[in-house]
Each structure stands twice: as C-alpha cells, then as structure tokens.
Enzyme design. Structure first.
Site, mmCIF file in Angstrom:
data_model
loop_
_atom_site.group_PDB
_atom_site.id
_atom_site.type_symbol
_atom_site.label_atom_id
_atom_site.label_comp_id
_atom_site.label_asym_id
_atom_site.label_seq_id
_atom_site.Cartn_x
_atom_site.Cartn_y
_atom_site.Cartn_z
ATOM 1 N N GLU A 184 4.231 11.455 13.916
ATOM 2 C CA GLU A 184 4.707 12.661 13.226
ATOM 3 C C GLU A 184 3.688 13.794 13.364
ATOM 4 O OE1 GLU A 184 7.737 12.998 12.057
ATOM 5 O OE2 GLU A 184 8.320 10.903 12.294
ATOM 6 N N HIS B 210 -5.002 -2.380 3.155
ATOM 7 C CA HIS B 210 -5.568 -3.694 3.426
ATOM 8 C C HIS B 210 -6.530 -3.644 4.606
ATOM 9 C CE1 HIS B 210 -5.809 -7.927 4.641
ATOM 10 N NE2 HIS B 210 -5.618 -8.166 3.361
ATOM 11 N N LYS C 94 -14.605 -7.272 -0.766
ATOM 12 C CA LYS C 94 -14.222 -6.097 0.020
ATOM 13 C C LYS C 94 -14.762 -4.815 -0.613
ATOM 14 C CE LYS C 94 -10.133 -8.512 1.716
ATOM 15 N NZ LYS C 94 -8.678 -8.726 1.561
#
Lengths: 380, 380, 380, 380
Positions: free
Chosen positions: D137, D302, D343
């Site tokens: 896009e 993620h 993380k």
C-alpha cells in the site's frame, strides 16, 4: 502446472473500477513540511486527522460536530411568541443549542474531572446526566485526593490496607469516612425541610408543585454546600445547570442514605425520580436544537437519548466510548441505532468515537471548547 | 558472521525451567474417543472446557461456582437464634445462598428472557437488579413480539417504518403503543392508592413504614397485573422475588410516567428510591452467604456489588460481559477490583467470563440450573 | 406546567409502525417445557439459539453455514471433462467444498488443539493456514505438556522460573529445549537433502519443479517425523492436508533455524514462500466451492481470504474472533468488507461470531462436525 | 426495622485506610487557569495526561518511554573493543538505542503513513516489521490515492464498482492494476539477477553469503525503484533501514508473484525467509539497548518481541493496539506476558496503550519525535 496465467484469478484480481467520483476525498495525514507540525497545537492536529481514516477521522468529525452545535444560532428572542421563549439563548438573545452532556462515574475519578468542570464553569453545557459515582466522587475529591495506582494491584492487599481501586486509580477508604462526616448534617437538614413542607401541605405534599426531593434537587444542594471551585457540582449549582442521576442511590450516597434511614427512623428522606424525568424531558422538548455529548456508556447514554426522543431526535450527537454493538447493548449501539428509535434525527450530524474517553477528550476540548487562545483573560 | 551459535541468544532461548510443580494441571481438550463427545451434552462440554484455557476455562469455572453457590447449606433454622433467622432457607430449613442476579435490558429483548424466566419461575435466584428496559420489555413481550433483524439495517428506513432496532433485533413501535394502553389504567390506580394513603397519613405519609411507591413495589404490581406465565415479572411476583431498578424512569415506563404527570396534574405518582436501597442492602446483610450472577455491565453490576459491600463482600461471583478494564469503567472491572472495595470477599470464588452473554448463558444454565434430566417432571 | 400531554413527545413516542411483514421471525429462546432442555445436547442448544438474537444467533448461523458447506455436492467426477477434474470429491466421486481452515497459534496452545486435530484426522478440512506458534506448539505438545495458569501471574517471577505465559496457560521453557533436541537432526537432514538436489540440478536448482523447501513442505516433514496421533501435523501429513504458514520463522522454529544457520554455515536451509503462495492459490482456483473457517484474526484470516480472491470469492465463510472493525484492521473486518474485495462472493453465506474461539468452537463442532452420534464407531 | 445503624455494614463501608504513602501521586488533570491550556500544544497536553489515569496516563507514559529510548546514550565508539563496535551510534559516536518499529498494514492505508514516513525519513527508527499490505500500500499510494469512505458501505455495491474497502477507507481496484504494471518489470529483473548468480554459483547458490532474494532485500529494491519522497520504503532504502515482512506473499505482492510464476515458468523467483530471521535477530543481538514501538497486533508484534528474545529482552517497549488479553492472543497480551518469555527485560520500561493507533500516534509523535520546534529548519 502450465505457463499460462490463470484467467479466473487475473479477472478477479485486476477487475477494473469505475472512475473515482469527483467528491471523493483523498486519505492524507500530517504535513511535516509545515513548521506547525512540531509540538503541534490541538486544532492543527485535529484538522490533520480529518483525512487519516479509522478513528482519527472520527475524532476530527467529533470536533466539527461540537463546533457546529456550539455555533448554531436561531431567531432572536425578540422575534419569538411568548410560548416560543424557551430553550437556551446566547447573551444577545439568539436561540442556541441545548447541550446534554453525560459522563460515567470513572471520568470524575480520573483527571478528566478538571475538564468537565471547565465546561460547566463556563456554561458550555446545558444539562448533565451522570451515575452515582459521578456525583459523589466530585464531592469527595474536595475532601481528599484520589491517587494514581496500577490495574494489576492485587485486591486482597488493597482491601487489607483500605485502599479501593478504580482501574489504575486508588481511593483511600478514609475518603468515604470524610464524606460521611460531611454529608450526614446535610441529610439531616434535608429531612427537616421535607418534614416541614409535609407538615405544611399535609395530604397534598406529594403534588407536582411541591419542592419534593429529587436526585437533581439533592445534587444541586450538594453543589451549594460543597462550595469549592474545583467541583463540577459547585459550578452546576452556580450556573443553574441541572445534573440528573436517577440511580443516585447506587454508590456511597446510597450507603449514606441507607444508614440515615436507621438514624432517622421512622422518618426517611424520600427521593422521587418521576419529577426528574419530567424535568429532563421538558428540557429536551423546549430546546431549539439539541446536542448530545455522551462520554461513556450505560445509563448516562440511554438517559440522554431517551430524553431526546421527546423532541423526535437530537440534532447533534457525539458518542465516545469503548462499547461494541455485537452484544446488543445500548452502550455499544452506534448512533444509527438511535436514529431508528427517533432519538437522533435522521438528518442529524452524529459520530461515535471508539476509545477510552480519557485519551481523546482532552484533545477534543483543547481543539473546541478551549481552543480560543485570544479570549483567555475573559475566561478566567 | 561466524559459524558459532551466539551464546547470548541460546542462553535466553534455551533457559532452563524449574521442575513443574506437582499441582500443575495439564491443558487438554475434548476426548473425541469418548462417544459422549458426539452432539455432546452441556455438562460433558463444560467439563471438557475446564482445562482448555482462555475463556473456555472461565466458562467451566463459572459453572463450578454456580453449582457451589447453589449447593451450599448452612445450619438448620431450628438451631438458630431468633435474630439469626434471616436470609434464605431450603425446604428442609437449611440456610442457603442468597443469589443476586443482575441483567441488562438487552437480554430481556433477546431470547435469553426465557432462560431468565426459567430461573425466576423455579425460585433459583433470590433478588434481581435490572435497568428500565429489562422491566418494560418483559411486559411488552406479553403484548406483542420482538423480531429478528440485522445489525446493519439503516436507521432512517427503520424510523420511517416505525421499527426500532436493538442490535440485531427489531421492536415495532406499535408495541409501545400497546404498552401505553396497558399501563395507563395501572398508573391511574397507583396514583389513587398513593392519594389514599396520603389522605390517611397526612404529614406522616413520608415515613418509613408507609407503603410508598418504589421501583421494586411498582415492578411487583406490574408482575401481578401482567398475569402471563411467559413473564419474568409475573414469576417474580408469584415467588416474592424482588426486582430492583433504581432508574426505572429511564425508558418507556419513564415516558409513560412523564405523560401521566400531565394527565394527573397537579397530582403525580412519586417513586422513592431510598426505600429500595434500604431493601436491597437489607437482603445482603441478612444473607447467610451471598452469590452474584452479573449478566452484562453498568448499573446492574455496580448495584449488586455495592449491596454486597454491606455484608463485607459476596461469597461467590460470576461476571459475564464484554467490558474491558482498560477504560477504568466499573462495567469492565475484574472481580479483583471489587475485592479491593470489600464487595467481594478475598476468599470468595469468583470469575469473569469475557463474552456476549447470549453465547454462553444458555450453555451454562443447561449445565447447572437446568442440568438435572431426572427431575424434569417435578420442574414442570 | 400545564395538564396537557405534549403532542411533540407523544407523536414521537407513540409513532405508529407499519404492519409487521409476514416473513419476520419472532425472537424466542429455549423451551424449558421440553425435557431435552435439561443438560441439553449441542444441537438442541444451537437450534434454540437461532432466534435468540445477538451473538447467540450468530453461533447458530455459523452451524448452519458449516452444515451447508459440508453437505454441498456438485457433479460426479465421471461427468467431468479432464480439465475439470480438480478440487475435492467425496467417496462416491461427487464434487464437494474445499474447506480452508485458519487458526491462530494460541488455539493450539489451548485445549482446542484436540478439536482441531479431530477435524484434520477425519479429513473434514482441505487446507490449513496457521502462524508459527500454531505449528511448533503442536509438535512441542507431543514432547511435553502445556499447563493451566492465570492471566495475572507476574512476568518477572515466571521468567525467573523459566515459565512462559500464554494468556492463562503456562509453557515451561524446558519444552523448548526438548523441541530443540528433536528438531536439530531433522534440520540437518533437510539441509542435506537441499544440498543434494542443488548438486544434482546446479544452476537449475531454483526452478519451479524442484522440491525446494517451503514452509508447507517443511511442516509436512515435521508431521511425518513427529509420528504422534495427538498431533494436528501428524494427521495433516497422513491425510495430505497442506498446512500453510508463510511466516513460519516467527517463533521457536525460527529460533532453531537461526541457530542452525550458524551451525551449518556457510550452508543454510532456504525456505521459499513463493512456491507456497502458488500452492494455496491453486487450491482455491481448483475448488468447486470454497469455504472458510477462520478462527482468530491477523495473518491466518487475511491469507485465506486473499487465496479465495483467486476464485473471485469464497462461497461460505465463518469468522470467529474478538477483533473489531473500528480500527480498520483486517482482523476486525466483517465478512462484508471481504465482499468488497471479491474475497467472499456477494451471494455467499457468511457470518462473523464476535467471541473468543475457545468459548464457542467446542459447542459448534459438537453440533456440526461431531454431531452424529450414530457413526461413532466408524469414526474411531 | 429498628433504628440502629447496622454495624456489619458500617464496618465494611467505613473501614479505615492506612496512611497514604508519601510517594503516592495525586490524580489531577489539565490546569485551565494556565493560558497554555487553550488550543494546547502536544507536549502540554501529554504532560497533563500523566496524572489523569486510565489510558490518558498510558499515553503520557508512552511518551516518556519514547523520550527515554531516544535519549539514552552509552559509551563512545572510541572506547569500544572491535567486537563491541556494533549496534546504533549517534553522530558523535555514542551508543544509542536500536529501535524496532512494527506497524500493521492498515496504518499505511491510513493517513498515518505520513507520520511513519517522517520517522523513517529522519532515521528515528532502526528497523521495521510490517505485513504485506504495509509494503504494497505504501508503493501503491505513490501510483494512485486511497480515499475516505464509511464503515457501513455495502460490500456488494463496492465490488460491482471495483472499490475495495479497508475500514472507512476506499481503494479503487485500478490502483492494483497500476501496481501490476509497475511491479512486473521489476520482478522480471529480479528473476534475471537470481538466474545470474545461480549460473555463477551453481550448486553453491544457496549458501549463506549469496545475495539470495529475501523479503527484506526485495522491499529494499522496491524502495529504490519507487523513488518517491512520500514513500516509507523509499526512505528506508535511502537510510538503510531494513524492513522485514516474512509473510510478504500475503497480499497484492503475493498475487503478482503468483502470476509471475506462470509467466516465468519453469523459472521462479525464490524468496527465502531464513536469511531474514538471521538478519533481524542479529540486529537485536548487536543492539546496545533495544526499544520496541508496536503499532497494532499480530505478526508485527510477535516478530519484534521474538527478535528481542535473542538479547534476553528489550529495554523499552511501547505497545499500542486494541487487542485484549482474555482470548489468549499474542496481539492482546500485555507487556508483562512478554517479560515471562524473556522478550522484554524485567526491569524494562514498558506500557500498553489500549486504543486504535490512529487516534493517539499523531499526538504522541507531536509530543516526542516531532516535538522540537526550534530545529524545524534542519529537519527539512
């Protein structure tokens, strides 16, 4: 597999579109070549959001609708028949929009209270609907502060310490003890006044024209008694802006009224909600134009919408909340559902902004109600 | 880049875990080698969901809590002092849980009304809190049906046709006209009764012990008058289960009361909400154990929780709604927020199921309140 | 205020509606006079939900669409030209629907894995799309269990213990160590095979017809190697149901591949995603009818929808997730947005159920794919 | 009922709290006596939101974290050993934070593209992760505009007109036809280059050090070819900011690659995702400090979190999306879930803002990345 591109797929993927209509508006965002984009002001930001899409556009549209509902003017009062002289007028006597603002309890607990108070202080709204917490937390904050906390604080520890959690806020329970000390004498006086008119009127003490206690009358009294310029209720009292709260017993005030029934027995304060529905519906019917500012969902949303049915629909509506329509709740209903009921006019300007109110209301107010930098002095 | 596996990354990725504690429960789902898994019954399904995780586990936990609140038994009434003889008892005279059920208006509009009525008909709950629509739509459905629609039906078309939309449901506006015809004579009679006791009592007509109209008393009268076995209100009246609705003016009943103030002027029905807060709080204090079934959010959730503060917390709590905590709303608050306020006991069993109630309540009821296949005959 | 009821309000409130069209369906719920309502079976429950409204109706509609996509039959293969002999056929040679099922990683972590495996084991779906976690957690569960936890467990404590949280589930980090032990030899072999064909083919080793590693081919290999009947991948391998996962590096498998690039350097496994897009798009184009079962949002939803654009739209679509459209995400888009793109046919049967999948998929499967109690034996 | 206030209730309601700790911060909002409150600038607004509670506070905290991750400086490169000379450095040679920014496709479709481009143009981020639509896009907008629409526009009408809907935006399908014309010659060239090195390398053409096509290399080429200053990809190419998109085939680029496999058969572009996981993970390991800006959910969230596991956790994390944790999705997971996985570091600064990104990102950027009014000229 052969070397031919499959026609079924190319026809579907490369389907031609009709020419783009002239009135289509291009999606575009902030122009960062404009120096105003740096640490930008609220109006610049909101104007730039108009063509961003998704909820950015909705925020911008909400500002447009607010500006329109605030700036609308009708006839001058001098041109009106006597029976038409109702609703809101500006200082020059021109008809203006009656603005109903609803907010949920948690917004008064949050720092938005200062923004809501600003609107009431400067008579920027005409009537208010809230829930019980929206009334009592405004009063309690005059007695002791609410504090920042975390969503994840464990409930048992907090209860052991007497700390009550509202989302990521903390209210020490002592605040409610202070509130009790403040309110009991007022309730005593209210009961005395009730007894007084009952004695005077006897069997007629339940008639329409008796100053029977209603939630809105009680709230007005509280606003007078608290006498604190930080308070929404104080300014509502000062500026004669009614605050409706049909379920005012659903919270700390209800606890205090409950205790008071024991203290005062067999006497008891009575709080009538029929007179208040007459009052809010009458405001709606008398309005030249009606606008709705709905901050949150539930009762405060339905109550204002329902009042606007009495005039066959509001002319302007801004909903801001996190409710979704999929569960069939009124909280989550889009403005278009209210159109089906006659609560918003089919030709009204309306928008729903899907977000927590605290994120967006400060920006919206800065770009609308509090946008005029020049008139700061007179606003003080 | 060299051929050595980076130690920083392997240490982080392959960090050892402590031995799994013995009480850890394995995640597992439905055992499809069990013939019962085919077209499975509600109890099989719900039991299988216990170890599925996410909201499946929450549904299963909700069933466990409901079963526990229903099966709890305390002392026999014969062992109690006179002042202890309060709260709920089973047929053999043993103390049982006082169950407060709250539901939002839209659930009565939906087909869940039949499930809610089933619970009231069979005295499976002790007290109810709803909002205005939850009262009036129950009555209106006895006069004319609600229909299936679509969330996307345009509001203007619907208004032109007099069709009101509630999510994906449609209520013809004629239903409200029929409701007006039904309710006006009842309001007339209620006003007469009010005048009667005012005449009798004179200045004392506001005392505690006067049968002054309150939302719960009015709802009970409506339940008696509707006299229809499909109605929640009918069975609540029959079974003496109080229905609380402090903001009962916020809907069609409010419209009718509003109109009635003109018709009856200067007389006016008065609806007192102080007596009702005393009534619901008293139920909470008298309860041996208190359980909450909260279907939806907003007022109905807060009102039951607040009542349970009077007993220093409910013993069981099941919340089912789509609210989220991030906006600080009470609707979205987790049970643990209520623990901080003393509205749920720290040691209580509680769960929140995040979903539209209509998806899950039929299954939950089938696996709990309506799970006993053997006793069908006596339930009729 | 006068005694006349205001006409403006009564006209709005008591507006007449048009006669109710004949095809309107009444809202009604469970008939508790029917003994089947006790501990009711899935099909009874789902059928009763059809006229309940809100998401209950959507669940029922989802079951109808699933039954329809499963039962559709076209021509017999014997009647077809050679170039038409593609797509799915039943045992008697009749064309049937190609069913694309997408599920997010968390559903494999949850107990739904057993339900998803059941569908694959019995060849009830034709192709699968998942994300990396949806692949690796299926394998890892064959090596060590996942456990029940709580959403509120603090992250620091868990990390100290080597316990990873997925919502209210816990995966000990040792599981990933076991996974590493399992996967490294397989990656070694895969690399050898890659080297082998590169040697054989030389400069042509990148051509279309080379068995180059792709995510779907790697997943098939894993399914073969795991050789465990509890595994989705095992049955997908057995039943030749391709599993697509274009971003398969985004998780533990990616970690292992990353480590492997160091171990194998300068060699490196290559995973090509172009061949896989050709493969899934071809399945869509070849399908006689295409059905979508979308469990969750994000990539898995978009990927299946995009594949169905290649055939100018799916014929059946069931979306189940918690996404909302207001943020313009594909995850939250309603089926009607996909219609605008040609990804769902305008005349297709489609529904979106707004809920966590774990709440509703066990019930839906019990009422559809696993509804036939009579054929239990042959299903074993 | 007696006249004694019930002790059980008063004890619960009026429970004393512990003294308020000194470090508690009072909830307060905007000071409207300050002239800066009128049409206020972004920094004033955001600072005022800090003590408002709910998501207002989270927005303010997000700005604090962004400012901190941007201003952090470590050692000077001259003080470092050779093997330590990695990660990001400022113009004076001091270590600074490696900032990973992820955004979903819809944000590029929206007007936020200009804001995202601003950040890339001025090298304010170090690496990007997006999904396929976020790549294509951006390119397509250089060829033809996207337009404003409505969420409620019916899909069938739009498809008939060749107008594709993305939330309340409209993309004419001709835009994709133009995209095809633009991209095909580039794909042809890419294939030629691939063939060229395959010929040169023969069986070694799959080795680590071969410039094999990967999503990030292809995106870089697109950024070079589009050569348009409005483009995110253009500036990413110019500024050597890698853009990762493991599932780049999942959209229009995938459609074009699919078609190209037929055109080029038996040749085929290969896109390897293993090399890219090595690349992004290496960036994470080399970073002196790592910061995450996650705009939206799903893969982009993620993927960045997983890369940060390679360094045992990010040091700063800002999540902005509408996902909720109750369904166990990674999209909805709070930062604390990522802490359990390693993380995000336990001691990291992190926040999640629950909202549509378009509402809040323009304000946040105005108050952080684009806050310095004085340096406008040099930013041009």
């Amino acid at each position: 597999m052969s070397g031919n591109i499959p026609g079924l797929a190319t026809d579907a993927v490369l389907k031609e579109s009709i020419p783009v209509p002239d009135n289509f508006e291009e999606v575009k965002g902030i122009d960062y070549s404009n120096p105003e984009s740096r640490n930008s002001k609220a109006k610049f930001l909101v104007n730039s959001m108009k063509t961003m899409g998704f909820q950015a556009s909705s925020v911008s549209k909400a500002c447009d609708i607010i500006n329109e509902m605030r700036s609308w003017r009708g006839k001058n009062i001098s041109e009106l028949e006597d029976h038409e002289k109702k609703g809101e007028f500006d200082d020059e006597g021109f008809q203006k929009t009656t603005i109903f603002m609803g907010f949920t309890s948690n917004l008064i607990s949050s720092g938005l209270r200062d923004t809501l108070r600003y609107l009431v202080q400067h008579k920027m709204v005409s009537a208010i609907v809230s829930t019980a917490g929206g009334i009592e937390e405004d009063l309690i904050k005059c007695l002791a502060p609410t504090y920042m906390g975390e969503f994840s604080l464990p409930g048992k520890d907090l209860r052991d310490k007497g700390m009550n959690r509202i989302g990521n806020l903390i209210v020490p329970n002592d605040n409610y003890c202070k509130f009790e000390e403040w309110i009991v004498p007022i309730l005593d006086t209210m009961l005395e006044e009730q007894e007084q008119f009952a004695k005077e009127k006897g069997a007629d003490c339940l008639d329409n024209d008796v100053p029977f206690w209603t939630p809105s009358r009680m709230i007005d009294r509280f606003g007078k008694e608290i006498n604190d310029e930080s308070s929404v209720l104080y300014w509502a009292h000062k500026n004669k802006i009614p605050i409706f709260c049909p379920a005012i017993t659903d919270g700390s005030i209800g606890d205090m009224l409950f205790f008071h029934t024991f203290k005062a027995s067999p006497k008891q304060i009575r709080l009538d909600i029929v007179q208040d529905i007459r009052r809010i519906n009458s405001l709606s019917m008398e309005a030249s134009k009606a606008g709705m500012l709905i901050l949150g969902g539930g009762l405060i949303k339905h109550h204002i919408c329902n009042a606007c049915l009495m005039r066959n629909g509001a002319d302007y509506a801004v909903f801001i909340n996190t409710g979704q329509e999929f569960d069939g709740s009124d909280a989550g209903a889009r403005p278009d559902e209210a159109v089906s009921w006659g609560k918003i006019k089919a030709e009204a300007k309306s928008v729903k902004v899907y977000t927590d109110v605290t994120i967006v209301w400060p920006l919206i107010v800065a770009a609308t109600f509090a946008s005029d930098e020049s008139d700061f002095d007179e606003k003080k």
